[in-house]
Design a protein around this motif. Structure first.
Motif, short mmCIF file in Angstrom:
data_model
loop_
_atom_site.label_atom_id
_atom_site.label_comp_id
_atom_site.label_asym_id
_atom_site.label_seq_id
_atom_site.Cartn_x
_atom_site.Cartn_y
_atom_site.Cartn_z
N LEU A 102 6.92 21.42 71.46
CA LEU A 102 6.48 20.22 72.18
C LEU A 102 7.55 19.74 73.15
O LEU A 102 7.24 19.27 74.25
N GLU A 103 8.80 19.90 72.77
CA GLU A 103 9.90 19.51 73.65
C GLU A 103 9.85 20.33 74.94
O GLU A 103 10.04 19.79 76.04
N GLN A 104 9.60 21.61 74.82
CA GLN A 104 9.54 22.47 76.00
C GLN A 104 8.39 22.08 76.91
O GLN A 104 8.53 22.05 78.14
N LEU A 105 7.24 21.75 76.34
CA LEU A 105 6.09 21.33 77.15
C LEU A 105 6.43 20.05 77.92
O LEU A 105 6.20 19.97 79.13
N LEU A 106 6.97 19.05 77.21
CA LEU A 106 7.31 17.79 77.87
C LEU A 106 8.41 17.99 78.90
O LEU A 106 8.43 17.32 79.94
N LYS A 107 9.29 18.90 78.65
CA LYS A 107 10.37 19.19 79.61
C LYS A 107 9.78 19.82 80.88
O LYS A 107 10.13 19.43 82.01
#
Length: 242
Positions: free
Chosen positions: A191-196
């Motif tokens: 999820l962090e990668q998506l939001l990034k």
């Protein structure tokens, strides 16, 4: 032999060590400038990385004006860092708070809202992930709200739902755990990668929320194509999000 030729010949002799080096004359202004520069270099090296407490300890030894300059600089740096880290936790809100905490707030910062329901394992998973991301990316506002309190009759099958706001409006959603990267196996880093990639976290908070449409188009062009769509609602009305 002309004066210029004599000077050039003497320079050759000096270069060979036959004549002594030419005497260098330094004016008083040039000397003062050298001294001032030496003082600046000294202070830069000694004070550049000093903390506010260290600056206070040096007050008796250093020029007050120089110390004050570095003190102001350090305070501004601390204020700037603090202004970027305004949040740091997942706050639960209710529907009356939505416009103020989400729509209005997202004009200045990115806002990530989790629509959840107690008792749904996938919602517990996303809540845990967001609780890990919030302190790490404290410049982004993370919120949660009970789904059917936010939207009356909001179906359990749509939860967890993640709604992301910027520019004072909704930018995208993840509806149902199957829409999250990794599905039921979604991890913090997923999820962090998506939001990034969408520009929501990692130092770009507010950039998308205050930039132009061209920025949004560019981000969308490079964003991963997860299942991002409108939530299913009993009433087909965008006003539920206002």
């Amino acid at each position: 032999m002309s004066g210029q030729e004599d000077t050039e010949w003497n320079d050759v002799l000096r270069a060979k060590g036959i004549l002594p080096p030419k005497e260098i004359t330094v004016t008083e202004d040039e000397l003062n400038a050298l001294v001032d520069q030496s003082v600046v270099d000294y202070h830069e090296k000694k004070l550049a990385n000093a903390s506010l407490d260290e600056l206070d300890e040096l007050e008796d030894d250093e020029d007050d004006r120089v110390l004050e300059m570095y003190r102001r600089k350090r305070v501004l740096e601390m204020q700037e860092a603090a202004s970027r880290r305004r949040f740091g936790e997942v706050i639960q809100i209710s529907k009356p708070d939505f416009v103020r905490e989400v729509t209005e707030a997202s004009k200045d910062v990115w806002v990530v809202v989790h629509l959840f329901k107690d008792g749904i394992p996938a919602c517990r998973l996303i809540n845990a992930i967001l609780a890990t991301l919030a302190p790490k990316h404290a410049e982004t506002k993370f919120l949660k709200i009970v789904g059917d309190q936010c939207i009356p009759g909001y179906p359990d099958r749509n939860m967890p739902t993640l709604v992301v706001y910027g520019h004072g409006e909704m930018k995208f959603q993840l509806v149902g755990i199957q829409s999250f990267p990794g599905g039921q196996g979604c991890r913090v880093q997923d999820l962090e990668q998506l939001l990034k990639l969408r520009g929501v976290i990692e130092g770009r908070a507010g950039a998308g929320a205050t930039g132009g449409k061209e920025d949004d188009d560019e981000e969308d062009a490079h964003a991963p194509r997860y299942n991002v769509r409108r939530a299913e609602k009993d009433e087909d009305s965008d006003s539920d999000w206002d």
